[in-house]
Write a protein that holds these residues in place. Structure first.
Motif, PDB file in Angstrom:
ATOM      1  N   ASP A 469      82.202  57.850  91.741  1.00  0.00           N
ATOM      2  CA  ASP A 469      81.061  56.931  91.785  1.00  0.00           C
ATOM      3  C   ASP A 469      79.975  57.450  92.713  1.00  0.00           C
ATOM      4  O   ASP A 469      78.776  57.357  92.410  1.00  0.00           O
ATOM      5  N   GLU A 470      80.392  58.017  93.875  1.00  0.00           N
ATOM      6  CA  GLU A 470      79.398  58.551  94.815  1.00  0.00           C
ATOM      7  C   GLU A 470      78.633  59.710  94.184  1.00  0.00           C
ATOM      8  O   GLU A 470      77.400  59.767  94.249  1.00  0.00           O
ATOM      9  N   ASN A 473      76.118  58.725  91.412  1.00  0.00           N
ATOM     10  CA  ASN A 473      74.839  58.237  91.954  1.00  0.00           C
ATOM     11  C   ASN A 473      73.989  59.393  92.460  1.00  0.00           C
ATOM     12  O   ASN A 473      72.770  59.434  92.246  1.00  0.00           O
ATOM     13  N   TRP A 476      72.758  61.506  89.431  1.00  0.00           N
ATOM     14  CA  TRP A 476      71.740  60.733  88.687  1.00  0.00           C
ATOM     15  C   TRP A 476      70.384  60.846  89.389  1.00  0.00           C
ATOM     16  O   TRP A 476      69.355  61.100  88.752  1.00  0.00           O
ATOM     17  N   THR A 595      73.182  54.288  86.386  1.00  0.00           N
ATOM     18  CA  THR A 595      74.370  55.107  86.223  1.00  0.00           C
ATOM     19  C   THR A 595      75.394  54.409  85.343  1.00  0.00           C
ATOM     20  O   THR A 595      76.126  55.051  84.591  1.00  0.00           O
TER      21      THR A 595
END
Length: 633
Positions: A469-470, A473, A476, A595
């Motif tokens: 997830d980090e 982001n 993106w 995202t």
């Protein structure tokens, strides 16, 4: 007689000296007072000249700003009168106005209004309704074609105060066709005036010709829109020339001000630059006061100079004894501490090193004294440590704590944490730094291990969901900045529940590790990331990869898993297979997306692959084509 005369002369000496000092002080005070009073007028004249220059510059800026608006308005008026107000013309003009507004910072808004008061441009082009529409009534009733400058009004869309410039446009028969309107934000003008601060309590005010405030710095929001038309600047006949100076008490803040006003020759506005009179004359008053204080200081100096010298001598003796005692205590504590204590001179060489240096860095104290204090610091950490030492030498810091790598005599390197404090002489100037350093190598290793555990999946060794997830982001945001593409593969082991049920969980874990190894083998670039998304589902993030590249990698993974030949009797092909869903996008072209949208599209492609029979790759583009064909049928 000579002895008596000498004694009498000596006894009278303080009186004579005092009389001399008094006469000197009176003379200095008189001369200083005369000079300061004589300097008062040039101070006022200089301020008036400076404010005159500011007022003329800002008047020119206001006229140029309105000219800039008017040139755009004139062009739109000409276009409307030639082409009319049909939809195609308005659509082109709407785009033109939007581009012009974005290109020129000082333009707050641009709009076109028809003869009925309807806004022909979209609300986004201007605050579609203003708190006052006097400009429209003016053009509706007046056949004049020149630009009309309105009062400051409040935009109901964004709440900003604006000043409007508008022109009428006619229909082919000469009748009223509507209004082209442009506006400048009062806030923009106020911020621009901040560059021309004359003094701490100075002000610049732009007013309409009838006294309504258009913009002011400071306190623009407090005073914009207020009417000061009843002040002498607008009523006193002596203040009606095009420009001039004025000393007055401000009706806005009650401050006595020295000002210069300038009336525009082309537009109905007045610019007023002022400075606080008390603030302006404060240096003059301070100079006179300082002279008086200086005289009084001279008188006091003669009376107490002896006592001061004796006190300083006694104080020096006491401080010398205290320093000896303090040095003894320092050595006792330093040599008994397990931490390494060092004293660094202003030449950045070691003046003292405690015996514990042998344990901390592997060198004895006598081997280190006199050497450069930063000689053992790791080259990558040296700029950080050097910057702290320099700041302490300049007096910017008294204390600091820094962590860095340092060379060890027996080991390759160790991590040290040093707490440093500036030491000072009696006069307060810095004479060095005391540093207390401890070995935190084991602590650093533990921190590194904990950081790894926090972002790594313990079963497969891939990145975990949190790390995925980090990075999603981050990538993106990077793809958005670089206007590049971003690919994502979602990979799911087919019929994994039945695999676990048939072969057991240890075999299931081994299967996931094999699949993870195959996926990890496709990580060819620094930016690529393979992660365990959850359970038997994996994800692969592919920066700067389009849909075609994403599909090729996904197909290689699918084929490699099948070719691995892991037996799975419950699977129709009798071996472990995976379904792969892929998607790629350009974040810069999908401003409303986030995202989550990329994950959602790739996940939808994954489920499409499962629905189509598993052991296959489906890209999001293929899914959309299938949906379009289904809807067409």
């Amino acid at each position: 007689m000579n002895v008596v005369s000498q004694r009498v002369g000596s006894s009278r000496l303080p009186l004579r000296a005092a009389a001399f000092v008094v006469l000197t002080c009176v003379a200095i005070l008189s001369i200083s007072g005369w000079r300061e009073w004589a300097a008062r007028d040039p101070v006022l004249k200089g301020a008036e000249t400076e404010m005159a220059n500011v007022a003329r510059s800002l008047t020119q800026h206001a006229e140029d700003s309105l000219d800039l608006l008017d040139s755009g308005v004139v062009g739109v008026v000409s276009r409307l009168e030639m082409d009319g107000t049909d939809l195609a013309t308005i659509t082109k003009l709407r785009s033109l106005l939007e581009v012009r507004k974005k290109a020129i910072e000082r333009i707050h808004s641009l709009a076109i209004i028809d003869e009925h008061g309807n806004w022909l441009t979209s609300p986004g082009t201007i605050a579609s309704t203003l708190s006052d529409d006097a400009f429209f009534r003016y053009h509706q009733l007046s056949p004049k074609r020149e630009a009309h400058i309105g009062h400051t009004v409040k935009s109901l869309l964004d709440g900003e105060w604006v000043v409007t410039l508008s022109r009428r446009f006619n229909k082919p028969d000469g009748s009223f066709g509507g209004v082209v309107l442009a506006a400048i934000s009062s806030k923009y003008l106020s911020h621009f005036y901040e560059q021309f601060e004359i003094g701490r309590n100075s002000s610049v005010t732009l007013m309409h010709g009838d006294g309504f405030i258009i913009a002011r710095n400071p306190s623009n929001e407090q005073f914009v829109g207020r009417n000061v038309g009843d002040t002498p600047l607008f009523r006193d006949p002596s203040l009606q020339p095009p420009s001039g100076t004025s000393h007055f008490k401000s009706p806005l803040d009650g401050v006595e001000r020295v000002s210069f006003f300038k009336r525009s020759g082309r537009y109905p506005f007045v610019l007023l630059a002022t400075v606080d009179k008390d603030e302006l004359l404060a240096p003059w008053r301070a100079a006179a006061t300082s002279r008086l204080l200086y005289v009084l200081a001279l008188v006091m100096l003669i009376a107490v100079i002896g006592a001061v010298l004796v006190r300083q001598l006694q104080r020096g003796q006491h401080m010398a004894a205290a320093l000896v005692e303090k040095e003894a205590h320092f050595r006792l504590l330093a040599e008994g501490s397990s931490d390494m204590v060092t004293r660094i001179g202003l030449d950045e060489r070691l003046r003292y090193v405690s015996p514990s240096s042998n344990r901390v860095v592997g060198w004895r104290a006598n081997q280190l004294i006199g050497t450069p204090a930063l000689a053992g610091v790791h080259p990558e950490d040296l700029p950080q440590v050097q910057a702290i030492i320099d700041a302490m030498k300049r007096g910017e810091k008294d204390e600091a704590r820094v962590t860095y790598r340092n060379v060890h005599r027996q080991k390759s390197e160790v991590w040290l944490e040093s707490t440093m404090r500036v030491t000072r002489k009696d006069n307060g100037s810095a004479d060095g730094v005391v540093a207390i350093s401890r070995d935190i190598t084991e602590q650093k290793k533990l921190e590194t291990r904990l950081e790894t555990l926090a972002i790594e999946d313990s079963l497969t060794g891939l990145a975990n969901r949190r790390r995925f997830d980090e990075r999603l982001n981050e990538e993106w945001a990077r793809a958005y900045r670089d206007r590049s593409s971003l690919g994502l593969l979602m990979i799911d082991v087919d019929h994994f529940k039945s695999y676990n049920d048939e072969y057991g969980h240890p075999a299931g874990d081994a299967c996931l590790r094999v699949v993870a190894k195959i996926i990890a083998a496709e990580v060819q670039r620094v930016g690529d990331l393979a992660a365990r998304y959850g359970g038997e589902e994996f994800a692969m993030l592919l920066p700067n990869t389009d849909a075609a590249g994403c599909g090729r990698i996904g197909e290689r993974i699918r084929s490699a898993v099948r070719d691995a030949g892991l037996v799975h009797a419950s699977n129709p092909v009798a071996s472990v297979t995976v379904s792969v869903g892929g998607a790629a996008c350009r974040p810069a072209l999908e401003r409303t997306a986030g995202t989550g949208s990329l994950v959602e599209v790739a996940d939808r492609a994954l489920y499409a692959a499962k629905d189509a029979g598993r052991d296959r790759l489906m890209m999001s583009g293929e899914v959309m084509n299938l949906l379009l064909k289904a809807s067409g049928q």
